[in-house]
Design a protein around this motif. Structure first.
Motif, PDB file in Angstrom:
ATOM      1  N   ILE A 159      47.333  54.980 -13.091  1.00 42.27           N
ATOM      2  CA  ILE A 159      48.589  55.531 -14.042  1.00 42.27           C
ATOM      3  C   ILE A 159      49.774  55.403 -12.834  1.00 42.27           C
ATOM      4  O   ILE A 159      50.748  54.718 -13.410  1.00 42.27           O
ATOM      5  N   THR A 160      49.522  55.650 -11.772  1.00 43.54           N
ATOM      6  CA  THR A 160      50.605  55.404 -10.679  1.00 43.54           C
ATOM      7  C   THR A 160      50.922  53.891 -10.653  1.00 43.54           C
ATOM      8  O   THR A 160      52.204  53.558 -10.385  1.00 43.54           O
ATOM      9  N   LEU A 161      49.958  53.178 -10.661  1.00 42.70           N
ATOM     10  CA  LEU A 161      50.173  51.829 -10.717  1.00 42.70           C
ATOM     11  C   LEU A 161      50.752  51.278 -11.655  1.00 42.70           C
ATOM     12  O   LEU A 161      51.725  50.518 -11.556  1.00 42.70           O
ATOM     13  N   TYR A 162      50.470  51.571 -12.834  1.00 43.06           N
ATOM     14  CA  TYR A 162      51.108  51.287 -14.173  1.00 43.06           C
ATOM     15  C   TYR A 162      52.472  51.762 -14.167  1.00 43.06           C
ATOM     16  O   TYR A 162      53.257  50.784 -14.571  1.00 43.06           O
ATOM     17  N   VAL A 163      52.952  53.159 -13.833  1.00 43.02           N
ATOM     18  CA  VAL A 163      54.080  53.371 -13.740  1.00 43.02           C
ATOM     19  C   VAL A 163      55.144  52.361 -12.746  1.00 43.02           C
ATOM     20  O   VAL A 163      56.373  51.893 -13.004  1.00 43.02           O
ATOM     21  N   GLY A 164      54.693  52.005 -11.443  1.00 44.45           N
ATOM     22  CA  GLY A 164      55.141  51.404 -10.600  1.00 44.45           C
ATOM     23  C   GLY A 164      55.538  49.793 -11.186  1.00 44.45           C
ATOM     24  O   GLY A 164      56.577  49.412 -10.997  1.00 44.45           O
ATOM     25  N   THR A 165      54.552  49.236 -12.017  1.00 48.08           N
ATOM     26  CA  THR A 165      54.460  48.002 -12.310  1.00 48.08           C
ATOM     27  C   THR A 165      55.638  47.953 -13.376  1.00 48.08           C
ATOM     28  O   THR A 165      56.645  47.272 -13.647  1.00 48.08           O
ATOM     29  N   ILE A 166      55.637  49.165 -14.345  1.00 50.55           N
ATOM     30  CA  ILE A 166      56.696  49.130 -15.383  1.00 50.55           C
ATOM     31  C   ILE A 166      58.129  49.093 -14.747  1.00 50.55           C
ATOM     32  O   ILE A 166      59.055  48.584 -15.100  1.00 50.55           O
ATOM     33  N   LEU A 167      58.505  50.052 -13.703  1.00 54.01           N
ATOM     34  CA  LEU A 167      59.365  50.125 -13.094  1.00 54.01           C
ATOM     35  C   LEU A 167      60.102  48.974 -12.318  1.00 54.01           C
ATOM     36  O   LEU A 167      61.122  48.602 -12.352  1.00 54.01           O
ATOM     37  N   MET A 168      59.124  48.178 -11.944  1.00 53.83           N
ATOM     38  CA  MET A 168      59.226  46.843 -11.293  1.00 53.83           C
ATOM     39  C   MET A 168      60.022  45.921 -12.108  1.00 53.83           C
ATOM     40  O   MET A 168      60.997  45.255 -12.001  1.00 53.83           O
ATOM     41  N   PHE A 169      59.322  45.938 -13.481  1.00 51.20           N
ATOM     42  CA  PHE A 169      59.846  44.970 -14.579  1.00 51.20           C
ATOM     43  C   PHE A 169      61.132  45.349 -14.843  1.00 51.20           C
ATOM     44  O   PHE A 169      61.808  44.177 -15.332  1.00 51.20           O
ATOM     45  N   ILE A 170      61.371  46.429 -15.216  1.00 49.50           N
ATOM     46  CA  ILE A 170      62.639  46.720 -15.633  1.00 49.50           C
ATOM     47  C   ILE A 170      63.645  46.512 -14.348  1.00 49.50           C
ATOM     48  O   ILE A 170      64.737  45.892 -14.855  1.00 49.50           O
ATOM     49  N   GLY A 171      63.391  46.666 -13.004  1.00 48.24           N
ATOM     50  CA  GLY A 171      64.051  46.130 -12.188  1.00 48.24           C
ATOM     51  C   GLY A 171      64.447  44.803 -12.241  1.00 48.24           C
ATOM     52  O   GLY A 171      65.561  44.314 -11.892  1.00 48.24           O
ATOM     53  N   ILE A 172      63.478  43.991 -12.328  1.00 47.22           N
ATOM     54  CA  ILE A 172      63.661  42.526 -12.377  1.00 47.22           C
ATOM     55  C   ILE A 172      64.326  42.219 -13.454  1.00 47.22           C
ATOM     56  O   ILE A 172      65.407  41.368 -13.525  1.00 47.22           O
TER      57      ILE A 172
END
Length: 130
Positions: A92-105
């Protein structure tokens, strides 16, 4: 999930952060040059647009930093607690990080398009500048 998967993403994320920080410094210098002396109304408008751009870059950078923290945390927790569940805390922490990364991109993509619009506006009005 293997604990090392989120750690392998960090170098690419680090490059995005470095690129964003470099863009922020360059944009901040441009804004500083524009507002260091009395501006024409057009230059003031451009400075306002660039300040908004700086805010967008700051938000993107914050999201990328937070995503990095999530990836590191996910890797550490994954190494400590061996759990292959898709709904485990490391996953879940990995998924949250991935979502944050895509929003940042996404913010970086918006920044890039707006930068072109601002440059075109500057070019189109270059003959009006002092």
């Amino acid at each position: 999930m293997n604990w090392y998967i989120p750690i392998t993403i960090l170098p690419g994320l680090g490059m995005l952060i470095l690129s964003t920080a470099t863009q922020m410094m360059g944009l901040s210098s441009e804004i500083g040059a524009l507002v260091s002396k009395k501006c024409s109304p057009f230059q003031h408008t451009i400075a306002q647009k660039k300040i908004k751009q700086l805010g967008l870059l700051t938000r993107a950078s914050t999201l990328l930093y937070t995503a990095t923290g999530c990836y590191v945390l996910s890797g550490i927790i994954g190494a400590i607690y061996e759990n292959d569940s898709v709904w485990s805390v490391p996953s879940i922490t990995l998924y949250v990080g991935t979502i944050l990364m895509f929003i940042g991109i996404t913010f970086l993509i918006i920044y890039a398009f707006r930068t072109v619009i601002i440059r075109k506006l500057q070019f189109d009005n270059n003959h009006l500048m002092e």
